[in-house]
Design an enzyme around this catalytic site. Sequence first.
Site, PDB file in Angstrom:
ATOM      1  N   MET A   5      12.710 -11.099  -2.377  1.00 26.47           N
ATOM      2  CA  MET A   5      11.712 -10.639  -3.356  1.00 26.47           C
ATOM      3  C   MET A   5      11.120 -11.857  -4.071  1.00 26.47           C
ATOM      4  O   MET A   5      11.856 -12.689  -4.613  1.00 26.47           O
ATOM      5  CB  MET A   5      12.342  -9.700  -4.387  1.00 26.47           C
ATOM      6  N   ASP A  56       7.427   1.498  -0.213  1.00 30.09           N
ATOM      7  CA  ASP A  56       8.324   1.186  -1.334  1.00 30.09           C
ATOM      8  C   ASP A  56       8.881   2.462  -1.935  1.00 30.09           C
ATOM      9  O   ASP A  56       8.124   3.292  -2.447  1.00 30.09           O
ATOM     10  CB  ASP A  56       7.550   0.426  -2.422  1.00 30.09           C
ATOM     11  N   ASP A  77       8.028 -10.502  -0.358  1.00 23.33           N
ATOM     12  CA  ASP A  77       7.390  -9.307  -0.944  1.00 23.33           C
ATOM     13  C   ASP A  77       7.148  -9.557  -2.426  1.00 23.33           C
ATOM     14  O   ASP A  77       8.099  -9.759  -3.188  1.00 23.33           O
ATOM     15  CB  ASP A  77       8.338  -8.115  -0.726  1.00 23.33           C
ATOM     16  N   SER A 121       1.418  -3.137   1.933  1.00 24.20           N
ATOM     17  CA  SER A 121       2.277  -2.239   1.159  1.00 24.20           C
ATOM     18  C   SER A 121       1.436  -1.089   0.617  1.00 24.20           C
ATOM     19  O   SER A 121       0.500  -1.301  -0.169  1.00 24.20           O
ATOM     20  CB  SER A 121       2.931  -2.983  -0.006  1.00 24.20           C
ATOM     21  N   HIS A 165      11.410   0.086   2.242  1.00 31.67           N
ATOM     22  CA  HIS A 165      12.134  -0.767   1.276  1.00 31.67           C
ATOM     23  C   HIS A 165      12.724   0.129   0.197  1.00 31.67           C
ATOM     24  O   HIS A 165      11.997   0.649  -0.651  1.00 31.67           O
ATOM     25  CB  HIS A 165      11.124  -1.777   0.707  1.00 31.67           C
ATOM     26  N   MET A 177      11.247   3.953  -4.864  1.00 28.48           N
ATOM     27  CA  MET A 177      11.830   3.570  -6.161  1.00 28.48           C
ATOM     28  C   MET A 177      12.434   4.792  -6.835  1.00 28.48           C
ATOM     29  O   MET A 177      11.857   5.883  -6.794  1.00 28.48           O
ATOM     30  CB  MET A 177      10.747   2.992  -7.063  1.00 28.48           C
ATOM     31  N   HIS A 234       4.436  -1.183   4.926  1.00 24.99           N
ATOM     32  CA  HIS A 234       5.595  -1.274   4.028  1.00 24.99           C
ATOM     33  C   HIS A 234       5.559  -0.094   3.060  1.00 24.99           C
ATOM     34  O   HIS A 234       4.539   0.166   2.414  1.00 24.99           O
ATOM     35  CB  HIS A 234       5.484  -2.604   3.266  1.00 24.99           C
ATOM     36  N   MET A 286      14.502   0.790  -3.089  1.00 24.12           N
ATOM     37  CA  MET A 286      14.893   0.218  -4.388  1.00 24.12           C
ATOM     38  C   MET A 286      15.650   1.310  -5.132  1.00 24.12           C
ATOM     39  O   MET A 286      15.113   1.988  -6.013  1.00 24.12           O
ATOM     40  CB  MET A 286      13.645  -0.251  -5.145  1.00 24.12           C
TER      41      MET A 286
HETATM   42  C1  DX5 Z   1       7.292  -4.407  -5.615  1.00 24.66           C
HETATM   43  C2  DX5 Z   1       7.233  -3.872  -4.205  1.00 24.66           C
HETATM   44  C3  DX5 Z   1       6.180  -4.508  -3.401  1.00 24.66           C
HETATM   45  C4  DX5 Z   1       4.766  -4.331  -3.907  1.00 24.66           C
HETATM   46  C5  DX5 Z   1       4.086  -5.646  -3.766  1.00 24.66           C
HETATM   47  O1  DX5 Z   1       8.376  -3.828  -6.261  1.00 24.66           O
HETATM   48  O2  DX5 Z   1       8.463  -4.043  -3.545  1.00 24.66           O
HETATM   49  O3  DX5 Z   1       6.257  -4.112  -2.040  1.00 24.66           O
HETATM   50  O4  DX5 Z   1       4.024  -3.363  -3.207  1.00 24.66           O
HETATM   51  O5  DX5 Z   1       2.838  -5.575  -4.384  1.00 24.66           O
HETATM   52  P1  DX5 Z   1       1.891  -6.843  -4.535  1.00 24.66           P
HETATM   53  O6  DX5 Z   1       1.554  -7.306  -3.149  1.00 24.66           O
HETATM   54  O7  DX5 Z   1       0.734  -6.273  -5.265  1.00 24.66           O
HETATM   55  O8  DX5 Z   1       2.641  -7.877  -5.324  1.00 24.66           O
HETATM   56 ZN    ZN Z   2       8.541  -3.704  -1.310  1.00 23.09          ZN
END
Ligand code: DX5
Ligand code: ZN
Length: 217
Positions: A138, A36, A176, A9, A67, A38, A34, A69
């Site tokens: 998650m 993310d 994740d 990620s 991903h 947000m 990956h 969010m």
């Molecule tokens: C959290 C994200 C993850 C994040 C995971 O909201 O969706 O993808 O990068 O990070 P680690 O591996 O550090 O828990």
């Molecule tokens: Zn994620």
Amino acid sequence: MHPPLLVPSILAGDHAHLAASAAVVGRVGLPWIHLDIMDGHFVPNLTFGPGTVAALRKTSKLFFDVHLMLDEPQRYIEPFATAGASLISIHIEPAYDHAGTLVRIRQLGCQNGIVLNPGTPAEAIEPWLGRVDLVLVMTVQPGFGGQSFRRDMLPKIAQIADWRRARGLDFRLEVDGGIDLATAAECRAAGADTFVAGTSFFGTKTPARFAAAFAKI
Ligand code: DX5
Ligand code: ZN
């Protein structure tokens, strides 16, 4: 079941040099990364948008596992598909046209995924299992990297893996949050095959060794 796939990620990468962080992933022979996204509403944090994904796409041939969010993911499918997403996953929790959005993702040439937060029961996504390429469970509350793995998510993973087997489906089952070699092995035993790892991957000085160890979990 798919062989184990480690998906770094980029949230835990170097945000001043995202292309360099993505290049590390390719260099150790991993095919997916990956990303993310947000929005500061669905989760209490902000990352980056389609412009950044498009810029990264110019430097990378990796499979982009995006991903979302977002409270209103349906508004952003086309921009992320155009930017070069390979797979787009959307959360089940907000109210919008889930069915139509999953179809739209595929129409735009991407794979689709559905995501559940820790507080959302497996039953919430059960009707969608035959219509997705990936289910993402998650294993932390989304929003931030570096949180502790939620072991209480293991029964949910096992339940979804059971449905997959019973129905002869072959969607990927991704986890994740808080994933390292030890927690990934627990998720693997429960039926997961696709492992997002931020802190553990970008925190190691020997990513090639880490990736090799992961392939054997
Ligand atoms: C959290 C994200 C993850 C994040 C995971 O909201 O969706 O993808 O990068 O990070 P680690 O591996 O550090 O828990
Ligand atoms: Zn994620």
